[in-house]
Design a protein around this motif. Structure first.
Motif, PDB file in Angstrom:
ATOM      1  N   LEU A   1       0.939  -1.254   0.073  1.00  0.00           N
ATOM      2  CA  LEU A   1       0.041   0.145   0.126  1.00  0.00           C
ATOM      3  C   LEU A   1       1.032   1.258  -0.081  1.00  0.00           C
ATOM      4  O   LEU A   1       0.072   2.351  -0.071  1.00  0.00           O
TER       5      LEU A   1
ATOM      6  N   LYS B   1      -5.909  -2.377  -3.625  1.00  0.00           N
ATOM      7  CA  LYS B   1      -5.899  -1.371  -2.754  1.00  0.00           C
ATOM      8  C   LYS B   1      -4.901  -0.272  -2.648  1.00  0.00           C
ATOM      9  O   LYS B   1      -5.356   0.991  -2.436  1.00  0.00           O
TER      10      LYS B   1
ATOM     11  N   ARG C   1      -6.462   3.602  -3.717  1.00  0.00           N
ATOM     12  CA  ARG C   1      -6.160   4.686  -2.431  1.00  0.00           C
ATOM     13  C   ARG C   1      -5.445   5.714  -3.618  1.00  0.00           C
ATOM     14  O   ARG C   1      -5.779   6.881  -3.005  1.00  0.00           O
TER      15      ARG C   1
ATOM     16  N   ALA D   1      -9.031  -3.217  -8.388  1.00  0.00           N
ATOM     17  CA  ALA D   1      -8.672  -1.701  -7.650  1.00  0.00           C
ATOM     18  C   ALA D   1     -10.417  -1.516  -7.633  1.00  0.00           C
ATOM     19  O   ALA D   1     -10.634  -0.818  -6.530  1.00  0.00           O
TER      20      ALA D   1
ATOM     21  N   ALA E   1     -12.054  -3.090  -4.646  1.00  0.00           N
ATOM     22  CA  ALA E   1     -11.478  -2.464  -3.614  1.00  0.00           C
ATOM     23  C   ALA E   1     -12.379  -1.190  -3.200  1.00  0.00           C
ATOM     24  O   ALA E   1     -12.639  -0.851  -2.082  1.00  0.00           O
TER      25      ALA E   1
ATOM     26  N   ASP F   1     -14.748  -0.189  -0.066  1.00  0.00           N
ATOM     27  CA  ASP F   1     -14.512   0.774   0.852  1.00  0.00           C
ATOM     28  C   ASP F   1     -15.848   1.831   0.794  1.00  0.00           C
ATOM     29  O   ASP F   1     -15.961   2.489   1.838  1.00  0.00           O
TER      30      ASP F   1
END
Length: 358
Positions: free
Chosen positions: A31, A158, A162, A211, A214, A218
């Protein structure tokens, strides 16, 4: 020789040397992200290749990771996104986010990003490019490195999510600053009216799938529209992806439009299909079924324009090599209606537009 600058985000391992990133995941965490810019010399005169000239990594200080807990944090993303926003405003440009594919080392990722900026931009619709470089090996050993890259693409999910979060937050913060200034009768900062686009090539589509899932996780299963246009190029992804909630079923929620470019004669994906025992690939056949395909999804058949000068590219690099495909992409970026884009024929039984070879 003319140069161009591209921005990057990466979760690759940090190494010493002119090229500061290797082929593995970052040692601190998958990450952990580093941001920066790369300067690439464009082809000119006798020089026919794109050449990486320099890499600048933005300073990053994470308390508890890079320094003691009481240290003031410093985020490379803040510097890079501020530079990027300034260029988008100055050049009246759109932003293209790029996810590269299998066997693409850090240097190649920067060259590909520069090539897209150079070839996909037009005077009316200039582009700035930001590439997320996940740790593909940069080697073409079929089974071992393919499996390794696939694992790393999944492990980067992730981190990619992000980075997308941080990108969108930076643009929203700029918009909020303008609204606050206007409300307080102050001079607002310059407006950044850039549209955001995303392109995933080959295994980059598998990285995008993970992604995207993810992001959905979230956000409790729902995602906001982040992009104007998404391009899925030569996707090394299952052709049932738009039927599966765990794949791309809800991807159209993320953009105004999703454009799937595929070619039945894509040699790289045929090998992936046969040797890896995968289902048919989205980048070879297009979607498995058309019955419930969202209207937002446009299919573009590139079989007539997939071949390139290099036999080694196996009809897999048409998205950046073939002028017919580049012109088609430029028309999409310009906002042209799908059935009014030149050099296309509609194929009703495939619900697809087929690009004609010139």
């Amino acid at each position: 020789m003319a140069d161009c600058v591209v921005r990057f985000v990466t979760n690759r391992e940090e190494v010493k040397g002119k090229i500061p990133f290797g082929s593995g995941l970052n040692q601190k965490s998958p990450l952990y992200l580093r941001y920066g810019s790369a300067r690439v010399a464009l082809p000119q005169g006798k020089q026919k290749d794109y050449v990486l000239k320099s890499v600048a990594v933005a300073p990053e200080v994470m308390p508890g990771i890079d320094a003691p807990l009481n240290t003031l944090a410093k985020f490379g993303s803040s510097q890079v996104y501020a530079e990027l926003q300034a260029e988008l405003i100055s050049n009246n440009a759109d932003l293209l986010v790029f996810l590269h594919g299998f066997a693409c080392d850090f240097t190649t990722a920067m060259l590909r990003a520069a090539e897209l900026k150079h070839r996909w931009s037009t005077p009316e619709r200039p582009l700035e490019v930001a590439v997320f470089s996940w740790p593909a090996d940069g080697q073409m050993v079929p089974l071992l490195h393919y499996s390794s890259d696939r694992d790393d693409a999944r492990s980067s999910a992730k981190a990619i999510a992000r980075a997308l979060h941080r990108l969108v937050e930076s643009f929203r913060a700029l918009d909020q600053a303008r609204r606050d200034a206007i409300k307080n009768r102050q001079a607002p900062p310059p407006s950044c009216g850039a549209r955001l686009h995303l392109v995933a090539h080959s295994m980059g589509n598998y990285a995008l799938r993970n992604a995207f899932q993810a992001l959905r996780s979230d956000m409790g299963g729902k995602v906001p529209r982040l992009f104007d246009t998404i391009f899925l190029m030569a996707a090394d992804e299952d052709n049932d992806a738009f039927e599966d909630e765990g794949k791309f079923m809800h991807l159209p929620d993320l953009a105004h439009s999703v454009n799937v470019y595929f070619a039945q004669n894509d040699g790289a994906l045929i090998i992936s299909d046969i040797t890896k025992m995968h289902p048919d690939r989205l980048g070879t056949t297009g979607p498995r079924t058309l019955s419930n395909l969202p209207q937002k999804v446009t299919l573009v058949d590139c079989a007539n324009v997939a071949s390139t000068a290099s036999v080694d590219e196996a009809n897999h690099q048409y998205y950046r090599q073939r002028p017919e495909v580049i012109a088609d992409v430029q028309a999409v970026l310009a906002g042209q209606v799908p059935d009014q884009i030149a050099n296309r024929d509609f194929v009703p039984n495939k619900r697809a537009f087929r690009i004609r070879a010139k």
